[in-house]
Motif scaffolding. Structure first.
Motif, PDB file in Angstrom:
ATOM      1  N   PRO A  23      -1.796 -26.199  22.830  1.00 25.34           N
ATOM      2  CA  PRO A  23      -1.377 -27.039  21.695  1.00 25.34           C
ATOM      3  C   PRO A  23      -2.530 -27.846  21.100  1.00 25.34           C
ATOM      4  CG  PRO A  23       0.196 -27.223  23.491  1.00 25.34           C
ATOM      5  CD  PRO A  23      -0.977 -26.471  24.030  1.00 25.34           C
ATOM      6  N   ALA A  24      -3.448 -28.294  21.960  1.00 21.61           N
ATOM      7  CA  ALA A  24      -4.610 -29.041  21.452  1.00 21.61           C
ATOM      8  C   ALA A  24      -5.459 -28.156  20.552  1.00 21.61           C
ATOM      9  CB  ALA A  24      -5.439 -29.569  22.625  1.00 21.61           C
ATOM     10  N   ALA A  25      -5.695 -26.928  20.996  1.00 19.13           N
ATOM     11  CA  ALA A  25      -6.467 -25.983  20.185  1.00 19.13           C
ATOM     12  C   ALA A  25      -5.698 -25.602  18.920  1.00 19.13           C
ATOM     13  CB  ALA A  25      -6.782 -24.739  21.012  1.00 19.13           C
ATOM     14  N   LEU A  26      -4.387 -25.456  19.066  1.00 18.57           N
ATOM     15  CA  LEU A  26      -3.538 -25.062  17.936  1.00 18.57           C
ATOM     16  C   LEU A  26      -3.573 -26.105  16.832  1.00 18.57           C
ATOM     17  CD1 LEU A  26      -1.511 -22.856  17.061  1.00 18.57           C
ATOM     18  CD2 LEU A  26       0.297 -24.235  18.086  1.00 18.57           C
ATOM     19  N   SER A  27      -3.655 -27.378  17.199  1.00 15.19           N
ATOM     20  CA  SER A  27      -3.669 -28.436  16.188  1.00 15.19           C
ATOM     21  C   SER A  27      -4.886 -28.323  15.275  1.00 15.19           C
ATOM     22  CB  SER A  27      -3.646 -29.809  16.865  1.00 15.19           C
ATOM     23  OG  SER A  27      -4.860 -30.066  17.556  1.00 15.19           O
ATOM     24  N   VAL A  28      -5.997 -27.877  15.822  1.00 14.58           N
ATOM     25  CA  VAL A  28      -7.200 -27.689  15.011  1.00 14.58           C
ATOM     26  C   VAL A  28      -7.077 -26.438  14.157  1.00 14.58           C
ATOM     27  CG1 VAL A  28      -9.686 -27.232  15.099  1.00 14.58           C
ATOM     28  CG2 VAL A  28      -8.677 -28.940  16.615  1.00 14.58           C
ATOM     29  N   HIS A  29      -6.639 -25.342  14.748  1.00 14.90           N
ATOM     30  CA  HIS A  29      -6.576 -24.071  14.023  1.00 14.90           C
ATOM     31  C   HIS A  29      -5.517 -24.078  12.924  1.00 14.90           C
ATOM     32  CE1 HIS A  29      -9.236 -21.070  16.149  1.00 14.90           C
ATOM     33  NE2 HIS A  29      -9.438 -22.184  16.817  1.00 14.90           N
ATOM     34  N   LEU A  30      -4.427 -24.802  13.116  1.00 14.20           N
ATOM     35  CA  LEU A  30      -3.424 -24.902  12.061  1.00 14.20           C
ATOM     36  C   LEU A  30      -3.994 -25.601  10.826  1.00 14.20           C
ATOM     37  CD1 LEU A  30      -0.131 -25.826  13.976  1.00 14.20           C
ATOM     38  CD2 LEU A  30      -0.501 -23.802  12.553  1.00 14.20           C
ATOM     39  N   CYS A  31      -4.872 -26.557  11.063  1.00 17.86           N
ATOM     40  CA  CYS A  31      -5.465 -27.305   9.949  1.00 17.86           C
ATOM     41  C   CYS A  31      -6.512 -26.474   9.212  1.00 17.86           C
ATOM     42  CB  CYS A  31      -6.095 -28.604  10.466  1.00 17.86           C
ATOM     43  SG  CYS A  31      -4.895 -29.798  11.088  1.00 17.86           S
ATOM     44  N   ILE A  32      -7.436 -25.896   9.944  1.00 19.16           N
ATOM     45  CA  ILE A  32      -8.506 -25.147   9.265  1.00 19.16           C
ATOM     46  C   ILE A  32      -8.001 -23.825   8.706  1.00 19.16           C
ATOM     47  CG2 ILE A  32     -10.310 -26.247  10.628  1.00 19.16           C
ATOM     48  CD1 ILE A  32     -10.505 -23.784  12.356  1.00 19.16           C
ATOM     49  N   GLY A  33      -6.816 -23.375   9.163  1.00 17.03           N
ATOM     50  CA  GLY A  33      -6.217 -22.169   8.612  1.00 17.03           C
ATOM     51  C   GLY A  33      -5.792 -22.339   7.164  1.00 17.03           C
ATOM     52  N   GLN A  34      -5.870 -23.574   6.643  1.00 21.93           N
ATOM     53  CA  GLN A  34      -5.552 -23.826   5.234  1.00 21.93           C
ATOM     54  C   GLN A  34      -6.431 -23.008   4.308  1.00 21.93           C
ATOM     55  OE1 GLN A  34      -7.540 -25.396   2.798  1.00 21.93           O
ATOM     56  NE2 GLN A  34      -5.944 -25.615   1.220  1.00 21.93           N
ATOM     57  N   VAL A  35      -7.584 -22.575   4.790  1.00 23.66           N
ATOM     58  CA  VAL A  35      -8.498 -21.816   3.940  1.00 23.66           C
ATOM     59  C   VAL A  35      -7.825 -20.560   3.371  1.00 23.66           C
ATOM     60  CG1 VAL A  35      -9.482 -20.379   5.787  1.00 23.66           C
ATOM     61  CG2 VAL A  35     -10.887 -20.958   3.799  1.00 23.66           C
ATOM     62  N   TYR A  36      -6.809 -20.043   4.075  1.00 28.34           N
ATOM     63  CA  TYR A  36      -6.102 -18.869   3.587  1.00 28.34           C
ATOM     64  C   TYR A  36      -5.079 -19.191   2.503  1.00 28.34           C
ATOM     65  CZ  TYR A  36      -7.964 -15.784   7.245  1.00 28.34           C
ATOM     66  OH  TYR A  36      -8.785 -15.018   8.030  1.00 28.34           O
ATOM     67  N   ALA A  37      -4.928 -20.468   2.178  1.00 30.61           N
ATOM     68  CA  ALA A  37      -3.944 -20.863   1.159  1.00 30.61           C
ATOM     69  C   ALA A  37      -4.604 -21.225  -0.163  1.00 30.61           C
ATOM     70  CB  ALA A  37      -3.116 -22.046   1.671  1.00 30.61           C
ATOM     71  N   THR A  38      -5.880 -20.900  -0.332  1.00 30.92           N
ATOM     72  CA  THR A  38      -6.580 -21.290  -1.557  1.00 30.92           C
ATOM     73  C   THR A  38      -6.019 -20.603  -2.799  1.00 30.92           C
ATOM     74  OG1 THR A  38      -8.254 -19.581  -1.116  1.00 30.92           O
ATOM     75  CG2 THR A  38      -8.740 -21.814  -0.366  1.00 30.92           C
TER      76      THR A  38
END
Length: 463
Positions: A23-38
């Motif tokens: 979950p700690a790692a997931l919290s970071v990846h969920l945020c930076i995954g925003q790059v796919y929503a440009t």
């Protein structure tokens, strides 16, 4: 203050549950995954800056290039300083990228968006992406594919959250913006507010990961885990290879080609997902049978495939092996791309299914590659090696959109294209996957001359 985040101060106490790490790692990846929503605000950017689709699309490409470069350059630093400090630095760069990007929007200076979201934010992307990987593999030596899949699926799922969130925020900040109308664009003030909101919000979420993340004590292993059960599998080493030596091996560069081909093929669809589905089902009158809102819903479904594939396929790789799972990604992927080009416009459900499975392979490739590297090079500097390998992602982030957009630009203007316009690009991707398939077949164990000297036996502690 940063010294409190050092690796030496991040060692987990006795009794610490390793299941808090994903979950700690997931919290970071969920945020930076925003790059796919440009793509959500791409048309608004084009209107605001009075620019071309290619000029705005470069923002995404710069971010992906910087992701790979920062991961490659910073990989050894991440290994040395530990995941908590790396995740904190990532959060700072990622948030700062949005803030500088907001300044660029407010002043109508597109180069500032390139600098902010592309360069600065891209550095945050790269550091954040690799920061938990090595630690996850060390916490889950018995199931490395499952562990990395749990975290990295967040990167694929980031767009699933960011896309509808961005649309709602834009409509809230600009009452004249209708997220269900293709021609509707948000004004500059709404775009500035969106970037400020996302930057600050993501920083707060990523701090949860920083606070929660821990590294295992030296010699720690899960209760009941026998390392021999893993190392007895084909192409799984018990040795260690440094990052400096890894890039001297043929195995590393073959895996680089494998990742490049898998990502290039997938990112072409991902970057064009929303307009692509409308173009595939455009009628003779020039109107699309698929409404904008419906297309957005299908993009959400494709994001689910991308996210689920990161967990499902990487977990499957623990059972059948990394090399075999990549044969599936690349071999079956060739068939699916050919089908998408030939019959993808027959029924919407067929398009979504074919594109969805392709994107599940795309996501699975990302989640499986850290475990593949662990198998081939050991755990010694796997995070740094992973960072260097992600330069393949940088190259693919440029190649994929260029291939697709290059063919589309030659076919006509956006909003007038049909399924046939995509066929040259899709068949090109079949060839790209074929190259990756051959490279994966050639992967072999790393020669002993690249191995590190065997360390003295450590005293083991059992969870």
């Amino acid at each position: 203050m940063l010294s409190a985040l050092d690796r030496s101060r991040s060692v987990a106490p006795p009794g610490f549950s390793r299941w808090l790490i994903p979950p700690a790692a997931l919290s970071v990846h969920l945020c930076i995954g925003q790059v796919y929503a440009t793509s959500v605000y791409k048309n608004s950017f084009i209107a605001h800056f009075d620019s071309s689709a290619t000029a705005v699309g470069i923002i995404f490409s710069i971010a992906i290039v910087m992701l790979g470069l920062s991961a490659a350059v910073g990989g050894t630093w991440v290994e040395r300083n530990g995941p908590r400090k790396a995740m904190f630095v990532s959060a700072c760069f990622w948030a700062a990228g949005f803030l500088v990007g907001a300044l660029g929007i407010a002043t109508e200076q597109l180069w500032l968006v390139y600098l902010g979201y592309g360069v600065i934010g891209g550095i945050g992307l790269g550091i954040g992406y690799i920061s938990p990987v090595s630690t996850l593999i060390k916490w889950f030596p018995d199931r490395p594919g499952l562990a990395t899949g749990l975290a990295i699926m967040g990167f694929g799922g980031g767009a699933l959250i960011a896309s509808p969130l961005s649309r709602q925020l834009l409509s809230a900040y600009d009452p004249g913006y209708d997220p269900d109308v293709a021609t509707s664009t948000a004004n500059g003030g709404a775009l500035v507010a969106l970037f400020l909101t996302l930057g600050l919000g993501y920083f707060v979420v990523m701090m949860f990961g920083v606070v929660t993340m821990r590294v295992p004590a030296d010699g720690w292993r899960p209760e009941g885990f026998d390392p021999a059960t893993v190392t007895a599998k084909p192409l799984v080493t018990t040795a260690s290879v440094s990052a400096a030596n890894a890039i001297k091996t043929r195995t590393f560069w073959l895996l680089w080609i494998v990742l490049f081909c898998n990502v290039t093929a997938g990112i072409g669809i991902l970057e064009q997902a929303s307009p692509m589905i409308q173009d595939f089902f455009r009628g003779g009158d020039g109107r699309s049978e698929v409404a904008v809102a419906t297309a957005a819903g299908f993009v959400g479904v494709l994001s689910l495939f991308n996210m689920a594939g990161r967990f499902l396929w990487s977990t499957t790789s623990d059972l059948i092996g990394r090399k075999r799972i990549y044969l599936v990604y690349l071999g079956v992927g060739m068939i699916l791309y050919a089908l998408l080009a030939s019959i993808g416009d027959s029924v919407v459900a067929v398009f979504v299914l074919l594109a969805g499975v392709i994107l599940s392979f795309y996501g699975g490739g990302f989640a499986t590659i850290p475990a593949y590297l662990r198998d081939m090079f050991g755990t010694f500097q796997v995070g740094a090696i992973h960072g260097r390998l992600l330069t393949a992602w940088s190259a693919a982030g440029v190649a994929g959109p260029l291939i697709v957009n290059g063919f589309l630009d030659a076919q006509g203007k956006p909003g007038t294209l049909t399924a046939s316009a995509y066929q040259p690009a899709l068949y090109t991707m079949v060839g790209v996957l074929a190259v990756g398939f051959i490279a994966n077949l050639l992967v072999q164990a790393v020669p002993e001359r690249y191995h590190e000297p065997a360390p003295a036996p450590e005293k083991e502690t059992v969870a």
